[in-house]
Design an enzyme around this catalytic site. Structure first.
Site, mmCIF file in Angstrom:
data_model
loop_
_atom_site.group_PDB
_atom_site.id
_atom_site.type_symbol
_atom_site.label_atom_id
_atom_site.label_comp_id
_atom_site.label_asym_id
_atom_site.label_seq_id
_atom_site.Cartn_x
_atom_site.Cartn_y
_atom_site.Cartn_z
ATOM 1 N N LYS A 121 0.851 -1.194 0.000
ATOM 2 C CA LYS A 121 0.000 0.000 0.000
ATOM 3 C C LYS A 121 0.887 1.244 0.000
ATOM 4 O O LYS A 121 1.944 1.263 0.648
ATOM 5 C CB LYS A 121 -0.897 -0.042 1.239
ATOM 6 C CG LYS A 121 -1.966 1.034 1.322
ATOM 7 C CD LYS A 121 -2.815 0.798 2.571
ATOM 8 C CE LYS A 121 -3.913 1.823 2.739
ATOM 9 N NZ LYS A 121 -4.720 1.560 3.962
ATOM 10 N N SER A 203 -9.545 1.367 3.095
ATOM 11 C CA SER A 203 -8.721 2.201 2.225
ATOM 12 C C SER A 203 -7.638 1.430 1.461
ATOM 13 O O SER A 203 -7.018 1.981 0.551
ATOM 14 C CB SER A 203 -8.053 3.297 3.056
ATOM 15 O OG SER A 203 -7.164 2.743 4.025
ATOM 16 N N THR A 224 -7.023 1.215 10.181
ATOM 17 C CA THR A 224 -7.363 1.990 11.363
ATOM 18 C C THR A 224 -8.732 1.554 11.873
ATOM 19 O O THR A 224 -8.932 1.332 13.051
ATOM 20 C CB THR A 224 -7.365 3.497 11.044
ATOM 21 O OG1 THR A 224 -6.110 3.853 10.454
ATOM 22 C CG2 THR A 224 -7.578 4.327 12.308
ATOM 23 N N GLY A 226 -11.302 -0.918 9.592
ATOM 24 C CA GLY A 226 -11.885 -1.568 8.421
ATOM 25 C C GLY A 226 -11.045 -1.585 7.167
ATOM 26 O O GLY A 226 -11.433 -2.211 6.174
ATOM 27 N N SER A 227 -9.895 -0.941 7.160
ATOM 28 C CA SER A 227 -9.180 -0.706 5.900
ATOM 29 C C SER A 227 -8.411 -1.895 5.347
ATOM 30 O O SER A 227 -7.955 -1.854 4.214
ATOM 31 C CB SER A 227 -8.231 0.490 6.044
ATOM 32 O OG SER A 227 -8.974 1.684 6.062
#
Length: 554
Positions: A121, A203, A224, A226-227
């Site tokens: 990422k 994200s 943080t 759900g990402s």
């Protein structure tokens, strides 16, 4: 090399829809073997173990792997369905692969990840000298020079993994404002490989897309709230959101030191466990990691198909309320599977403070306050920032000055979260919210339920699972569960679709701090009982055709 292109957003979306709608049917094809012969693993589904065995047997090299993955990225990233999963590829990847191939010949593999290409990422720092940027998707950090690899990136390299490139993401890990998941100024609007112009979630959007269709062996994401698990669920993947402090955040563009964590996104529990075993561990630069057990477990030791036998699993049924009927039905059916594999299901096993937790605004206070402090600390630690930004106020001003790149109408104009965070102060309200979150998420939340019902873990549909573990700092393991029906109507693309045929969703296993070993075992047993990922393939245009047979010996 940079994969960003300037474009007209509306024109692109219209063209994409026209191209994809023509070839998209209501039912997707089943997973099939590669067409180039059985001696090479199919890169759409190939496991890390299969790739490693092929490397050891001399069927192909890491150079071959990198070439194949780069070609696959080229097919679908900006061309074809333009999924925009990858912001840039590593110009040093081929040279690194060649060096690792030579090392393998001389001294053997360093680890199970030796010569295996991984996507990171774009908020995870990598050495600027090798030609990769670290920008959180923002032009404000383009060209910035990091002082070193992020700790997790350094551990991957030490294990012999190849950083193939940087995955697109919801810009600033979805903390800029009310912006569609998967959009960044540098990477553009990412979309699902399962539904044309579908919401990829975020994200860690590009990490999810890239791992789902074999643009790399696997990927790293960050979470943080759900990402990791949400884009894993939406892209038919396994995702492990580790306990805060199991993996270092040093060198990761932050939101909150109290909730951020880094974890693997992969096509199987085995692959995710392999990667977690490599990246976990203490780091003096991240004091949260000093709370973890002194010895990092080998999480692959938890891969027991019988791990559900005798397990007690609880359903926080209150949190399932409001989820659509299709996902609820699939979740309820999964409970029968778990029982059949020997688990006892306690349903309901609600968190003692469910109502209070759902009504709480403490997380918003904590994240908004943390972000302002933590992002400015991160920027201050950079060796060079060509754009000159130093503060959150500078980032807000940069976006306004570069509207054509960052605040692109009509869907991507918002930076309200930045503005709200800029107006925060580290005060007593912040500390009260932080303490309340720990109480709500852990003591009277997950730990409260585990103790009250004598449970090994909690289980939930992944789409409603992230928040209690987020505020507690506790782990989640998500595994593929099901898909929306093939006759599901396509929702409007604004700019992405919230629903569509064959959109995936997952099942989440939740536990207390540092319970990853147990959760991995439970999730593996469910995965082996269902093999849900294999039921539906990505839509045809989103499946790259390049295989190892196209590059080996050429």
């Amino acid at each position: 090399m940079s994969l960003a292109r300037r474009f007209s957003w509306i024109t692109l979306l219209c063209l994409l829809f026209a191209l994809l709608a023509a070839s998209y049917g209501s039912k997707q094809e089943a997973v099939v073997a590669p067409e180039d012969g059985s001696r090479f693993p199919d890169l759409y589904e190939a496991s890390i173990a299969e790739l490693q065995q092929g490397l050891e047997d001399g069927l192909f090299t890491s150079v071959d792997l990198v070439k194949a993955y780069l070609a696959r990225i080229e097919e679908v990233n900006l061309d074809g369905p333009a999924l925009r999963a990858v912001i840039e590829t590593n110009p040093s990847a081929l040279a690194q692969a060649a060096a690792l191939d030579r090392e393998r010949q001389v001294s053997g593999p360093r680890s199970a990840l030796h010569g295996i290409p991984i996507l990171l990422k774009d908020n995870i720092a990598t050495l600027h000298s090798e030609g990769l940027n670290t920008t959180a998707g923002s032009f404000a950090l383009l060209g910035s020079v990091v002082p070193r690899d992020a700790h997790v990136a350094a551990k991957l390299r030490a294990a012999g993994a190849i950083v193939l490139g940087k995955a697109n993401l919801s810009e600033w890990a979805n903390f800029r404002g009310n912006v569609p998941s998967g959009f960044s100024g540098r990477g553009g609007q990412a979309s699902s490989p399962y539904v044309p112009l579908g919401d990829p979630s975020g994200s860690s959007s590009g990490s999810g897309i890239g791992a789902a269709i074999g643009l790399a062996a696997a990927a790293l994401g960050s979470e943080t709230d759900g990402s990791i698990v949400s884009p894993s669920s939406a892209n038919n993947l396994v995702g492990i959101k580790p306990t805060v402090g199991l993996t270092s955040r040093d060198g990761v563009v932050p939101i909150s030191e109290h909730q951020d964590t880094v974890g693997p996104m992969a096509r199987s529990i085995a692959d995710a466990a392999t990667i977690l075993s490599i990246i976990a561990g203490r780091d003096p630069r991240d004091n949260f990691t000093l709370a973890q057990p002194p010895v990092v477990p080998d999480y692959t030791a938890a891969l027991d198909a019988d791990a559900l036998k005798g397990a007690r699993l609880g359903v926080p049924r209150t949190l399932v309320a409001g989820l659509d009927a299709i996902r609820v039905a699939a979740f309820n059916a999964s409970l029968d599977t778990l029982r059949a594999r020997g688990a006892t299901i306690v349903d309901p096993a609600d968190l003692p403070d469910s109502a209070e937790l759902l009504a709480s605004n403490n997380e918003s206070i904590v994240l908004g306050t943390d972000f302002k402090v933590d992002v400015e600390r991160y920027i201050a630690g950079l060796v060079d920032v060509p754009t000159g930004v130093k503060t959150l106020a500078d980032l807000i001003a940069f976006n306004i000055a570069h509207t054509d790149e960052e605040l692109v109408p009509p869907f991507w104009t918002d930076q309200s979260q930045f503005i709200a965070s800029e107006n925060t102060t580290v005060d007593q309200a912040f500390f009260d919210a932080l303490a309340a979150d720990k109480e709500l998420g852990a003591t009277r939340g997950i730990d409260g339920a585990l103790q009250a019902f004598k449970l090994d873990a909690l289980i939930l549909p992944t789409d409603v699972a992230s928040s209690p573990p987020a505020i507690a700092g506790f782990p989640i393991v998500t595994v593929p569960l099901g898909f929306l029906p093939p006759d599901t109507p396509l929702a409007p693309a604004q700019p992405t679709r919230s629903r569509g045929p064959n959109m995936p969703f997952g099942l989440a296993f939740l536990g207390t701090a540092f319970s990853e070993m147990r959760l991995v075992g439970l999730a593996f047993a469910f995965e082996q009982a269902t093999h849900a990922r294999l039921r539906v393939r990505a839509f045809p245009a989103a499946v790259p055709t390049t295989q190892l047979g196209d590059v080996v010996g050429k």
